[in-house]
Design a protein around this motif. Structure first.
Motif, PDB file in Angstrom:
ATOM      1  N   ALA A 203       0.836  -1.204   0.000  1.00 22.48           N
ATOM      2  CA  ALA A 203       0.000   0.000   0.000  1.00 22.48           C
ATOM      3  C   ALA A 203       0.868   1.250   0.000  1.00 22.48           C
ATOM      4  N   GLN A 204       2.022   1.174   0.601  1.00 20.70           N
ATOM      5  CA  GLN A 204       2.963   2.287   0.609  1.00 20.70           C
ATOM      6  C   GLN A 204       3.707   2.376  -0.725  1.00 20.70           C
ATOM      7  N   ALA A 205       4.019   1.245  -1.327  1.00 19.65           N
ATOM      8  CA  ALA A 205       4.859   1.222  -2.526  1.00 19.65           C
ATOM      9  C   ALA A 205       4.105   1.515  -3.821  1.00 19.65           C
ATOM     10  N   TRP A 206       2.873   1.010  -3.972  1.00 15.09           N
ATOM     11  CA  TRP A 206       2.171   1.150  -5.252  1.00 15.09           C
ATOM     12  C   TRP A 206       1.996   2.592  -5.720  1.00 15.09           C
ATOM     13  N   PRO A 207       1.596   3.546  -4.862  1.00 15.32           N
ATOM     14  CA  PRO A 207       1.453   4.921  -5.354  1.00 15.32           C
ATOM     15  C   PRO A 207       2.757   5.477  -5.947  1.00 15.32           C
ATOM     16  N   MET A 208       3.873   5.221  -5.297  1.00 16.97           N
ATOM     17  CA  MET A 208       5.161   5.695  -5.812  1.00 16.97           C
ATOM     18  C   MET A 208       5.509   4.986  -7.124  1.00 16.97           C
ATOM     19  N   LEU A 209       5.265   3.708  -7.159  1.00 13.02           N
ATOM     20  CA  LEU A 209       5.600   2.912  -8.337  1.00 13.02           C
ATOM     21  C   LEU A 209       4.812   3.363  -9.565  1.00 13.02           C
ATOM     22  N   VAL A 210       3.496   3.469  -9.446  1.00 14.78           N
ATOM     23  CA  VAL A 210       2.714   3.864 -10.618  1.00 14.78           C
ATOM     24  C   VAL A 210       2.908   5.337 -10.955  1.00 14.78           C
ATOM     25  N   SER A 211       3.230   6.152  -9.975  1.00 18.26           N
ATOM     26  CA  SER A 211       3.569   7.551 -10.270  1.00 18.26           C
ATOM     27  C   SER A 211       4.854   7.627 -11.071  1.00 18.26           C
ATOM     28  N   SER A 212       5.800   6.764 -10.758  1.00 14.73           N
ATOM     29  CA  SER A 212       7.056   6.732 -11.509  1.00 14.73           C
ATOM     30  C   SER A 212       6.824   6.244 -12.935  1.00 14.73           C
ATOM     31  N   LEU A 213       5.952   5.242 -13.104  1.00 17.49           N
ATOM     32  CA  LEU A 213       5.583   4.763 -14.436  1.00 17.49           C
ATOM     33  C   LEU A 213       4.947   5.909 -15.234  1.00 17.49           C
ATOM     34  N   LYS A 214       3.984   6.604 -14.636  1.00 16.63           N
ATOM     35  CA  LYS A 214       3.305   7.728 -15.288  1.00 16.63           C
ATOM     36  C   LYS A 214       4.310   8.813 -15.685  1.00 16.63           C
ATOM     37  N   THR A 215       5.190   9.162 -14.763  1.00 17.63           N
ATOM     38  CA  THR A 215       6.171  10.208 -15.031  1.00 17.63           C
ATOM     39  C   THR A 215       7.108   9.801 -16.162  1.00 17.63           C
ATOM     40  N   LEU A 216       7.534   8.548 -16.172  1.00 18.27           N
ATOM     41  CA  LEU A 216       8.399   8.059 -17.250  1.00 18.27           C
ATOM     42  C   LEU A 216       7.704   8.186 -18.601  1.00 18.27           C
ATOM     43  N   LEU A 217       6.465   7.754 -18.682  1.00 19.90           N
ATOM     44  CA  LEU A 217       5.759   7.798 -19.965  1.00 19.90           C
ATOM     45  C   LEU A 217       5.453   9.222 -20.408  1.00 19.90           C
ATOM     46  N   GLU A 218       5.223  10.115 -19.476  1.00 21.31           N
ATOM     47  CA  GLU A 218       4.855  11.483 -19.837  1.00 21.31           C
ATOM     48  C   GLU A 218       6.047  12.410 -20.028  1.00 21.31           C
ATOM     49  N   THR A 219       7.171  12.108 -19.376  1.00 26.79           N
ATOM     50  CA  THR A 219       8.321  13.027 -19.458  1.00 26.79           C
ATOM     51  C   THR A 219       9.579  12.382 -20.028  1.00 26.79           C
ATOM     52  N   GLY A 220       9.619  11.063 -20.058  1.00 26.62           N
ATOM     53  CA  GLY A 220      10.816  10.367 -20.519  1.00 26.62           C
ATOM     54  C   GLY A 220      11.775   9.994 -19.405  1.00 26.62           C
ATOM     55  N   ALA A 221      11.469  10.388 -18.171  1.00 28.65           N
ATOM     56  CA  ALA A 221      12.328  10.043 -17.030  1.00 28.65           C
ATOM     57  C   ALA A 221      11.446   9.622 -15.865  1.00 28.65           C
ATOM     58  N   PRO A 222      11.855   8.585 -15.116  1.00 26.64           N
ATOM     59  CA  PRO A 222      11.077   8.180 -13.941  1.00 26.64           C
ATOM     60  C   PRO A 222      11.262   9.188 -12.819  1.00 26.64           C
ATOM     61  N   LEU A 223      10.520   9.018 -11.750  1.00 24.40           N
ATOM     62  CA  LEU A 223      10.732   9.846 -10.568  1.00 24.40           C
ATOM     63  C   LEU A 223      12.166   9.681 -10.084  1.00 24.40           C
ATOM     64  N   PRO A 224      12.720  10.698  -9.427  1.00 22.97           N
ATOM     65  CA  PRO A 224      14.125  10.624  -9.007  1.00 22.97           C
ATOM     66  C   PRO A 224      14.470   9.404  -8.170  1.00 22.97           C
ATOM     67  N   GLU A 225      13.555   8.961  -7.299  1.00 29.18           N
ATOM     68  CA  GLU A 225      13.780   7.750  -6.512  1.00 29.18           C
ATOM     69  C   GLU A 225      12.670   6.780  -6.866  1.00 29.18           C
ATOM     70  N   PRO A 226      12.912   5.895  -7.859  1.00 30.14           N
ATOM     71  CA  PRO A 226      11.826   5.102  -8.426  1.00 30.14           C
ATOM     72  C   PRO A 226      11.260   3.984  -7.567  1.00 30.14           C
ATOM     73  N   GLY A 227      11.471   3.982  -6.272  1.00 34.84           N
ATOM     74  CA  GLY A 227      10.786   3.005  -5.440  1.00 34.84           C
ATOM     75  C   GLY A 227      11.333   1.600  -5.534  1.00 34.84           C
ATOM     76  N   HIS A 228      12.653   1.482  -5.684  1.00 33.93           N
ATOM     77  CA  HIS A 228      13.253   0.144  -5.691  1.00 33.93           C
ATOM     78  C   HIS A 228      12.954  -0.550  -4.373  1.00 33.93           C
ATOM     79  N   ALA A 229      13.065  -1.819  -4.352  1.00 33.03           N
ATOM     80  CA  ALA A 229      12.637  -2.628  -3.202  1.00 33.03           C
ATOM     81  C   ALA A 229      13.264  -2.174  -1.891  1.00 33.03           C
ATOM     82  N   ALA A 230      14.553  -1.950  -1.853  1.00 32.23           N
ATOM     83  CA  ALA A 230      15.191  -1.597  -0.590  1.00 32.23           C
ATOM     84  C   ALA A 230      14.599  -0.313  -0.025  1.00 32.23           C
ATOM     85  N   GLY A 231      14.349   0.663  -0.880  1.00 34.39           N
ATOM     86  CA  GLY A 231      13.752   1.909  -0.426  1.00 34.39           C
ATOM     87  C   GLY A 231      12.331   1.702   0.078  1.00 34.39           C
TER      88      GLY A 231
END
Length: 172
Positions: free
Chosen positions: A137-165
């Motif tokens: 529940a904590q990870a999904w919002p960051m993950l799909v936001s990073s997907l959205k940002t990548l598709l719309e801008t060409g770059a993922p969010l600065p900290e793309p929510g890798h597992a350790a984070g």
């Protein structure tokens, strides 16, 4: 959302084919998420999760449904000791996750006009109140936001929510 399901919907300025590509192309998945998936995406096919040098393979990690550009469903990964070591989580947390039932993720992609896609993520089968649902529940919002940002801008969010984070807040 009940205590055993996560539902998350967002709108992406991209066509459904591009969203599908982001969900299934290993090079794109790695950019916004961290892991990549090795599979042929045929229903019943195994999925290997490859993350930070660790390969997670299990006969129960499979593609459940695959309708290109529309719907994708698969079982969530196995919490192996190799996976845990690669993402920096301790054995106690890994064992806790491994004791919970395997969950399922389903993506629904719908066109909205000519320039948008609606992506709905449904992750279900959690132990009510369990550790995994709290983490996801904590990870999904960051993950799909990073997907959205990548598709719309060409770059993922600065900290793309890798597992350790994603798992740092669970006090290893």
């Amino acid at each position: 959302m009940d205590d055993s399901v996560i539902d998350y919907t967002l709108y992406i300025q991209a066509d459904p084919a591009r969203v599908w590509q982001a969900l299934t192309d290993p090079a794109l998945t790695r950019r916004y998420w961290g892991p990549s998936f090795e599979t042929d995406w045929a229903v019943g096919s195994p999925m290997d999760w490859v993350e930070r040098g660790a390969r997670t393979s299990d006969p129960a990690q499979v593609v459940l449904e695959c309708v290109p550009d529309r719907r994708l469903s698969y079982t969530w990964h196995t919490f192996s000791t190799q996976w845990a070591a690669s993402v920096g989580i301790g054995e106690e947390l890994r064992a806790e996750l491994a004791a919970e039932p395997r969950t399922t993720v389903t993506y629904e992609i719908e066109p909205v006009g000519d320039a948008l896609a609606r992506l709905t993520v449904r992750h279900e089968g959690f132990t009510p109140g369990g550790t995994l649902i709290g983490m996801c529940a904590q990870a999904w919002p960051m993950l799909v936001s990073s997907l959205k940002t990548l598709l719309e801008t060409g770059a993922p969010l600065p900290e793309p929510g890798h597992a350790a984070g994603r798992y740092e807040s669970y006090g290893q």
